[in-house]
Design a protein around this motif. Structure first.
Motif, short mmCIF file in Angstrom:
data_model
loop_
_atom_site.label_atom_id
_atom_site.label_comp_id
_atom_site.label_asym_id
_atom_site.label_seq_id
_atom_site.Cartn_x
_atom_site.Cartn_y
_atom_site.Cartn_z
N HIS A 34 -72.29 66.53 16.68
CA HIS A 34 -73.27 66.63 15.95
C HIS A 34 -73.77 65.19 15.17
CE1 HIS A 34 -74.23 70.94 16.61
NE2 HIS A 34 -72.97 70.98 16.07
N ASP A 35 -75.15 64.84 14.84
CA ASP A 35 -75.19 63.65 14.14
C ASP A 35 -74.41 63.71 12.69
OD1 ASP A 35 -76.53 61.14 14.80
OD2 ASP A 35 -78.48 62.63 15.33
N GLY A 36 -73.90 62.58 12.47
CA GLY A 36 -73.27 62.40 11.02
C GLY A 36 -72.00 63.15 10.96
N GLU A 37 -71.33 63.77 11.93
CA GLU A 37 -70.30 64.37 12.00
C GLU A 37 -68.95 63.44 11.93
OE1 GLU A 37 -69.13 68.65 13.78
OE2 GLU A 37 -69.88 67.30 15.10
N PHE A 38 -68.30 63.70 11.32
CA PHE A 38 -66.69 63.31 11.52
C PHE A 38 -65.86 64.37 12.68
CE2 PHE A 38 -63.60 60.15 9.48
CZ PHE A 38 -62.77 60.35 10.60
N PHE A 39 -65.85 63.64 13.74
CA PHE A 39 -65.35 64.86 14.87
C PHE A 39 -63.97 64.15 15.34
CE2 PHE A 39 -64.93 66.70 18.94
CZ PHE A 39 -65.51 68.00 18.71
N SER A 40 -62.79 65.02 15.42
CA SER A 40 -61.73 64.64 15.98
C SER A 40 -61.37 65.01 17.36
CB SER A 40 -60.43 64.87 14.95
OG SER A 40 -60.89 64.21 13.86
N GLU A 160 -74.68 53.85 17.02
CA GLU A 160 -75.11 55.32 16.71
C GLU A 160 -73.87 56.17 16.67
OE1 GLU A 160 -77.80 56.41 20.13
OE2 GLU A 160 -79.07 54.51 19.72
N VAL A 161 -72.94 55.79 17.44
CA VAL A 161 -71.51 56.56 17.24
C VAL A 161 -70.59 55.26 17.04
CG1 VAL A 161 -70.07 58.30 18.49
CG2 VAL A 161 -72.61 58.29 18.71
N LEU A 162 -69.54 55.70 16.20
CA LEU A 162 -68.24 54.95 16.04
C LEU A 162 -67.30 55.65 16.71
CD1 LEU A 162 -67.39 52.08 14.95
CD2 LEU A 162 -66.25 53.58 13.03
N LEU A 163 -66.34 55.13 17.65
CA LEU A 163 -65.42 55.64 18.17
C LEU A 163 -64.12 55.15 17.78
CD1 LEU A 163 -66.98 55.26 21.88
CD2 LEU A 163 -66.87 57.21 20.45
N LYS A 184 -62.73 58.41 5.61
CA LYS A 184 -63.43 59.54 5.14
C LYS A 184 -64.67 59.32 4.29
CE LYS A 184 -64.80 63.77 5.72
NZ LYS A 184 -65.85 63.94 6.71
N THR A 185 -64.41 58.51 3.26
CA THR A 185 -65.41 58.08 2.49
C THR A 185 -66.38 57.10 3.01
OG1 THR A 185 -63.73 58.09 0.63
CG2 THR A 185 -65.49 56.96 0.04
N LEU A 186 -65.94 56.18 3.67
CA LEU A 186 -66.63 55.10 4.32
C LEU A 186 -67.81 55.81 5.36
CD1 LEU A 186 -66.97 52.02 4.69
CD2 LEU A 186 -65.63 52.12 6.53
N GLN A 187 -67.22 56.86 5.97
CA GLN A 187 -68.16 57.71 7.24
C GLN A 187 -69.13 58.29 6.30
OE1 GLN A 187 -68.01 61.37 7.86
NE2 GLN A 187 -69.55 61.11 9.49
N THR A 193 -72.01 58.87 12.99
CA THR A 193 -71.18 59.61 13.58
C THR A 193 -69.74 59.18 13.94
OG1 THR A 193 -72.92 60.69 14.74
CG2 THR A 193 -71.09 61.51 15.63
N PHE A 194 -68.81 59.69 13.52
CA PHE A 194 -67.39 59.13 13.79
C PHE A 194 -66.77 60.31 14.79
CE2 PHE A 194 -65.69 56.29 10.16
CZ PHE A 194 -67.05 55.59 10.28
N ILE A 195 -66.35 59.79 16.18
CA ILE A 195 -65.44 60.47 16.85
C ILE A 195 -63.95 59.98 16.80
CG2 ILE A 195 -64.99 61.20 19.42
CD1 ILE A 195 -67.97 61.15 19.82
#
Lengths: 365, 312
Positions: A34-40, A160-163, A184-187, A193-195
């Motif tokens: 999802h948009d704006g998600e911190f996904f691992s 749009e997405v940071l990998l 996490k704070t930066l995100q 969206t961080f992957i």
């Protein structure tokens, strides 16, 4: 409004193996981020997590399946035309350029006017808490600083997405912990969206909104940190995330969630399962060490007599190894909350191990 | 001196001296002393038998600069200005620049290709580049005579190609021209450029190419902004390895240039052997050395030896 920031649709990646046969790096992976998600993407090395990330970046193309970014089919779009940026494991800073030139590189490639670049570089360096470092060479910086420059170089492009490919892997433990919180704070601040690819389960649990646990090129479970820790859906996930005790047995009866399992060695355990299970089905029960207690707790559905075999004092907790019901061994973790430093039991003591029904998860093999 | 002797008492210094002494003796005996001899004879003169008369005068250097003592320059009686030697020096310099530039232009794509080849193929490709070096230098230059002469391989090929098309063909005069010397030089010195360039290119971390692509650089811009600057140490090292020997070589120009293309190397060789004027030859040698040194210093001041970037 696009539905997902990134979507992988039944993605397969095969590589030619060393002896000519095809090797699967990624097998039929489908993910919705999802948009704006911190996904691992979490898993041991060789599980396909980095290959999956590289397919989103465009460094690898899927053998079959589709990569979508904000509903746009990426197809064979080369990396330099994708709306994503990557933070590499080894940072990959350009050694012949200054920090400022490194950070400005992406904007320069987009032909942003020079007068607009300089303030944005200043801003990006301020954001990663390294203001005024423009003139330095990457080599003059510490590992942690290089890491932040790599982050600034990627984020300045407002992707749009940071990998992020195991970006903290090369840092020492203390710095890694600091950077986890900072990332996490930066995100949250930038809302991008961080992957995040990692093999460190603690790192994934600390930072992620959601985690996909991968093994052998497949996604085994997707969920929030608590979901994955408390309700693992298979033995691999239970084992990979945190520490777990496993008890093998067969289903005796099931009433709603409550499942009675006959564990080898003649004991029965009451455990929980959302799945309906057949009588006689062989299953594994997973119980976390911190959910087992050394004294019978009131209302505990499971209580067994056992003997303490070993004991490790580690400050906040004491870990006990307890053998019970013949051949079963469990690890028990008790917090040292008492001010008295006397342990609950000593090696060789007869004890009762107990755990609640909800603490025991039934896993189907 | 006493400080030096005192320092020898230290075991480490003694061991160090022991380790460098073979090469030190070699350098003193075969480089430093001969160089001093050359310097001394360059300010001397020549007797009728071609021996050096020791003295101190700069007339050999003045001769190189164009001051002619004894023979008329066209209609002008001596002493007069003669640009013969200056022309030779200038020609050598230009040819060395041309050779270096061409070797870079031909060698870079090849080095790039080898560096980007699958790891298992690289050693084979490097081996193939080095195979010609197994043949003697002079023989390799002679081979170019077979290719370039009027009835040679190249004219034969062009002739038969034009013959098929029914076009008239007059064999090209390629041998004994500055072009022939240039081709020979490029051929001879190519491996010395390719190897350092390959080393530089091969060392570049491939994640840098990915990082550039990730940040929006297309392959051309990745090459110009990342690959090329990071491979400069190899180009610089290769340039030094090529430019200096090309400035002094005389075999290629002797064989492929005939009497037409005389370089400073040929001039020096002839002074020692044919003209029997070692004093003048020594002066030319010193001048060549100084010229090469000036170009090299200027070059390395501008581009460095490349090590700052390489070590980064």
């Amino acid at each position: 409004m696009p539905q997902f920031a990134v979507e992988l649709r039944d993605v397969v990646k095969r590589f030619p193996g060393p002896s000519g046969e095809e090797v699967y790096a990624v097998k039929h992976v489908s993910l919705q981020i999802h948009d704006g998600e911190f996904f691992s993407l979490l898993g041991p090395s060789g599980c396909g997590k980095t290959t999956s990330l590289r397919m989103i970046a465009g460094f690898e193309l899927p053998t079959t399946g589709a990569v979508m970014i904000h509903d746009r089919h990426m197809g064979e779009t080369p990396p330099f035309q994708r709306p994503v940026n990557t933070v590499f494991q080894n940072y990959a800073l350009f050694p012949h350029m200054t920090v400022g030139e490194n950070v400005a590189f992406g904007l320069e490639m987009k032909r942003v006017p020079k007068t607009d670049i300089a303030p944005r570089v200043t801003e990006a360096l301020r954001m990663v808490r390294l203001p005024g470092m423009e003139k330095r060479k990457p080599k003059q910086l510490s590992g942690g600083q290089q890491q932040r420059i790599a982050l600034a170089r990627a984020l300045i492009n407002r992707p749009e997405v940071l990998l992020l490919d195991e970006p903290l892997g090369a840092l020492d433990l203390k710095l890694r912990k600091e950077m986890q919180l900072e990332l996490k704070t930066l995100q949250r601040e930038v809302g991008i969206t961080f992957i995040y690819v990692t093999h460190d389960q603690e790192e994934a649990l600390t930072m992620s909104d959601r985690i996909a646990v991968m093994s052998g090129g497949e996604v085994l479970q997707v969920g929030g940190a608590a979901d994955i820790y408390e309700r693992p859906n298979c033995r691999f996930v239970a084992d990979f995330i945190g520490e777990t005790n496993f008890l093998r047995g067969t289903v005796k009866e099931q009433k709603g969630k409550t499942t009675v399992v006959e564990v080898d060695g003649g004991i029965t355990v009451r455990a929980e399962s959302e799945n309906s299970l057949a009588h006689g089905q062989s299953v594994t029960i997973a119980v976390r060490p911190e959910k087992i207690h050394l004294r019978p707790t009131s209302g505990a559905a499971n209580a067994f007599a056992g003997r303490v075999e070993d004991l490790v004092y580690i400050g906040t907790d004491t870990h006990y190894g307890v053998r019970f019901a013949g051949d079963h061994r469990v690890r028990v973790r008790e917090q040292n909350t008492d001010s008295a430093s006397t342990p609950l039991a000593r090696v060789g003591d007869e004890v009762t191990v107990s755990f609640a029904e909800a603490a025991a998860r039934v896993l189907v093999e | 001196m006493t400080a030096f002797l005192r320092s020898l008492r230290d075991k480490d210094n003694l061991r160090g001296l022991g380790l460098i002494s073979p090469s030190l003796l070699w350098m003193i005996g075969l480089l430093i002393i001969p160089l001093i001899v050359v310097m001394i004879s360059s300010v001397g003169g020549r007797d009728p038998d071609g021996n050096v008369i020791f003295g101190f005068s700069f007339h050999n250097y003045l001769r190189l600069a164009g001051y002619n003592y004894d023979t008329p320059c066209g209609d002008v009686p001596p002493p007069c200005f003669d640009d013969l030697y200056l022309t030779i020096l200038w020609r050598s310099l230009v040819l060395a620049f041309q050779t270096t530039a061409l070797v870079i232009a031909v060698g870079y794509p090849l080095a790039y290709f080898v560096a980007r080849a699958p790891a298992g193929h690289r050693n084979l490709l490097l081996f193939l580049i080095l195979v010609p070096l197994w043949t003697n230098f002079v023989i390799r230059v002679y081979a170019w005579i077979m290719i370039l002469r009027t009835q040679g391989v190249l004219n034969g090929l062009i002739g038969s190609a034009l013959g098929v098309l029914n076009l008239p063909f007059k064999p090209l005069e390629m041998l004994y021209t500055p072009g022939a010397v240039l081709v020979g030089m490029v051929y001879e010195f190519l491996p010395f450029m390719i190897l350092p360039m390959y080393t530089s290119l091969e060392k570049i971390d491939s994640s840098l190419f990915e990082a550039a692509a990730d940040l929006g650089a297309n392959p051309l811009r990745t090459f110009l902004r990342v690959t090329l600057p990071l491979s400069m140490p190899g180009v610089v090292a290769g340039t030094i390895l090529v430019f200096i020997p090309v400035m002094g070589t005389f075999i290629v120009s002797d064989i492929l240039g005939g009497r037409q293309v005389i370089l400073v190397g040929n001039l020096i060789q002839r002074q020692f052997l044919d003209a029997r004027d070692p004093a003048f030859g020594s002066a030319a040698s010193i001048l060549l050395m100084v010229m090469t040194l000036i170009v090299t210093i200027f070059y390395t001041r501008t581009f460095g030896f490349g090590e700052e970037i390489a070590s980064a």
